[in-house]
Design an enzyme around this catalytic site. Structure first.
Site, PDB file in Angstrom:
ATOM      1  N   GLU A   1      20.196  -8.696  13.407  1.00  0.00           N
ATOM      2  CA  GLU A   1      20.144  -7.415  12.379  1.00  0.00           C
ATOM      3  C   GLU A   1      20.603  -7.608  10.892  1.00  0.00           C
ATOM      4  O   GLU A   1      19.601  -7.171  10.042  1.00  0.00           O
ATOM      5  CB  GLU A   1      20.865  -6.323  13.167  1.00  0.00           C
ATOM      6  CG  GLU A   1      20.888  -5.088  12.247  1.00  0.00           C
ATOM      7  CD  GLU A   1      22.223  -4.130  12.834  1.00  0.00           C
ATOM      8  OE1 GLU A   1      22.309  -3.200  12.049  1.00  0.00           O
ATOM      9  OE2 GLU A   1      22.223  -4.249  14.142  1.00  0.00           O
TER      10      GLU A   1
ATOM     11  N   CYS B   1      21.939   2.403  25.188  1.00  0.00           N
ATOM     12  CA  CYS B   1      21.813   3.211  24.289  1.00  0.00           C
ATOM     13  C   CYS B   1      20.631   3.971  24.139  1.00  0.00           C
ATOM     14  O   CYS B   1      19.529   2.993  24.539  1.00  0.00           O
ATOM     15  CB  CYS B   1      22.445   3.003  22.718  1.00  0.00           C
ATOM     16  SG  CYS B   1      21.620   1.640  22.106  1.00  0.00           S
TER      17      CYS B   1
ATOM     18  N   SER C   1      26.305 -10.443  22.292  1.00  0.00           N
ATOM     19  CA  SER C   1      26.138  -9.223  21.935  1.00  0.00           C
ATOM     20  C   SER C   1      27.481  -8.510  21.149  1.00  0.00           C
ATOM     21  O   SER C   1      28.538  -8.314  21.386  1.00  0.00           O
ATOM     22  CB  SER C   1      26.304  -8.244  23.236  1.00  0.00           C
ATOM     23  OG  SER C   1      26.435  -6.801  22.837  1.00  0.00           O
ATOM     24  N   SER C   2      27.011  -8.114  19.718  1.00  0.00           N
ATOM     25  CA  SER C   2      28.136  -7.684  18.882  1.00  0.00           C
ATOM     26  C   SER C   2      28.785  -6.669  19.444  1.00  0.00           C
ATOM     27  O   SER C   2      30.083  -6.593  19.305  1.00  0.00           O
ATOM     28  CB  SER C   2      27.193  -7.418  17.652  1.00  0.00           C
ATOM     29  OG  SER C   2      28.416  -6.964  16.627  1.00  0.00           O
TER      30      SER C   2
ATOM     31  N   CYS D   1      25.849   3.078  14.368  1.00  0.00           N
ATOM     32  CA  CYS D   1      25.175   4.130  15.104  1.00  0.00           C
ATOM     33  C   CYS D   1      26.230   4.853  15.992  1.00  0.00           C
ATOM     34  O   CYS D   1      27.024   4.299  16.302  1.00  0.00           O
ATOM     35  CB  CYS D   1      24.234   3.281  15.718  1.00  0.00           C
ATOM     36  SG  CYS D   1      24.607   2.545  17.338  1.00  0.00           S
TER      37      CYS D   1
ATOM     38  N   HIS E   1      20.420  -8.173  23.320  1.00  0.00           N
ATOM     39  CA  HIS E   1      21.378  -9.033  23.443  1.00  0.00           C
ATOM     40  C   HIS E   1      21.983  -8.904  24.914  1.00  0.00           C
ATOM     41  O   HIS E   1      23.124  -8.575  25.062  1.00  0.00           O
ATOM     42  CB  HIS E   1      22.229  -9.111  22.451  1.00  0.00           C
ATOM     43  CG  HIS E   1      22.046  -9.922  21.218  1.00  0.00           C
ATOM     44  ND1 HIS E   1      22.603  -9.601  19.944  1.00  0.00           N
ATOM     45  CD2 HIS E   1      20.583 -10.736  21.107  1.00  0.00           C
ATOM     46  CE1 HIS E   1      21.769 -10.236  19.253  1.00  0.00           C
ATOM     47  NE2 HIS E   1      20.734 -11.042  19.770  1.00  0.00           N
TER      48      HIS E   1
ATOM     49  N   CYS F   1      15.309  -0.744  16.669  1.00  0.00           N
ATOM     50  CA  CYS F   1      16.024   0.660  16.686  1.00  0.00           C
ATOM     51  C   CYS F   1      15.827   1.523  15.486  1.00  0.00           C
ATOM     52  O   CYS F   1      15.898   0.951  14.511  1.00  0.00           O
ATOM     53  CB  CYS F   1      17.470   0.316  16.965  1.00  0.00           C
ATOM     54  SG  CYS F   1      18.315   1.943  17.155  1.00  0.00           S
TER      55      CYS F   1
END
EC number: 1.17.7.4
Length: 333
Positions: A147, A33, A244-245, A216, A62, A117
């Site tokens: 985060e 992204c 990685s969520s 997002c 991640h 981000c």
């Protein structure tokens, strides 16, 4: 013309017939992204400009491959700000950090580069604004995720973590004259978040919704794309790391949308061939921190096992880009 019955086919002809029915549906959008692209480029440009070593607090994103590749180029990943030597260059990861971490870096005279981000920064700013306006904030997210820690750190005294539907009943009571709003981590499952929010509204009638969606665009787009391929897929392989969520959410979304099975792998060699037993359609996607080279590795793995028919299913086009930190932008001529 000599006709051959199915049971008279040669071994190679039988294999070709079976392969002809095997296909791969590749979800798009997938992979990097804009926020991840910016974060990775921040470390790369910092290494070019300042030379190695450049320190990075936590994993920049991640993804194991990305972290290992940057480490080979001279990035040093540390868990805490205090592990970087005084005066060093330190990059904050894409997941963001709390004000306390910024102060810690300042006390050590570290030269910081913020790769947070911009969409995470947006949530930080919302927390600060609502806390300043006297709100209690219900932050929907996963406990222990960087985060969430950074976001909650903007106003820890009035931020309450909501980690799953079951945690709603564990929240304290809030009076009707107490202002209450929910916000969320940017990388959650959209459907799961809405289920949690529904439960929050049932418990707190005066709960306000945020002015805009915190999950997002890339997280939402990748989930929609996976839904588009899941129902037709015997198995969906998601490329991404275990921490990685957003990648883990893609596995969950695939299963909820009708995939026969779904698995998360960092690399093609981690695919268990038994997952493909009896499969004629395999779906493939990747998390927002995954470079396309890893997806190509999975497609090559599948091609070698007879899955030659590859079709990309596109549900959205992404054209968003984010500017690098000011210190790393090209000089104006």
């Amino acid at each position: 013309m000599c006709m051959t019955s199915p049971d008279q086919l040669t071994a190679s002809e039988s294999a070709d017939t079976a392969s002809a029915h095997k296909r791969v549906l590749v979800a798009a959008p997938r992979g990097y992204c804009a926020g991840v692209d910016r974060a990775v480029e921040t470390v790369e440009k910092a290494l070019e400009k300042y030379g190695a070593p450049v320190y990075v607090r936590k994993e920049i994103v991640h993804n194991r491959y990305v972290v290992d590749t940057l480490a080979e180029r001279g990035a040093i990943f540390v868990d805490e700000t205090t592990e970087a030597p005084e005066g060093a260059h330190l990059v904050f990861s894409a997941h963001g950090v709390s004000p306390a971490v910024h102060k810690e870096a300042e006390a050590l005279s570290l030269k910081t580069l913020d790769a947070t981000c911009p969409l995470v920064t947006k949530v930080h700013n919302e927390v600060k604004r609502f806390a300043r306006d006297g709100y209690h904030i219900l932050l929907v997210g996963h406990e222990g995720h960087e985060e969430v820690e950074g976001t909650a750190g903007e106003a820890p005294d009035v931020t309450h973590l909501v980690d799953g539907v079951e945690s709603v009943d564990k929240l304290p009571e809030f009076l009707h004259d107490e202002k209450l709003i929910w916000l969320s981590q940017t990388t959650l499952s959209v459907d799961e978040t809405m289920t949690i929010v529904k439960k929050l509204h049932e418990r707190f009638a005066h709960l306000q919704d945020p002015p805009s969606d915190d999950i997002c665009y890339a997280t939402q787009n990748r989930q929609v794309a996976v839904k588009a391929i899941a129902a037709e897929s015997d198995v969906v392989i998601v490329v991404g790391s275990q921490n990685s969520s957003n990648s883990k959410r893609l596995v969950e979304v695939a299963l909820q949308a009708g995939a026969g099975a779904s698995y998360l792998v960092d690399y093609a060699h981690q695919i268990d061939e038994s997952w493909l037993d009896g499969a004629t359609t395999v779906g493939v996607s990747s998390g927002a921190s995954v470079p396309e080279i890893l997806v190509r590795g999975v497609l090559e793995f599948l091609d070698a096992r007879g899955f030659h028919d590859v079709k990309e299913i596109t549900t959205a086009a992404e054209k968003i880009t984010f500017a690098l930190p000011r210190d790393l932008r090209p000089a104006r001529t």
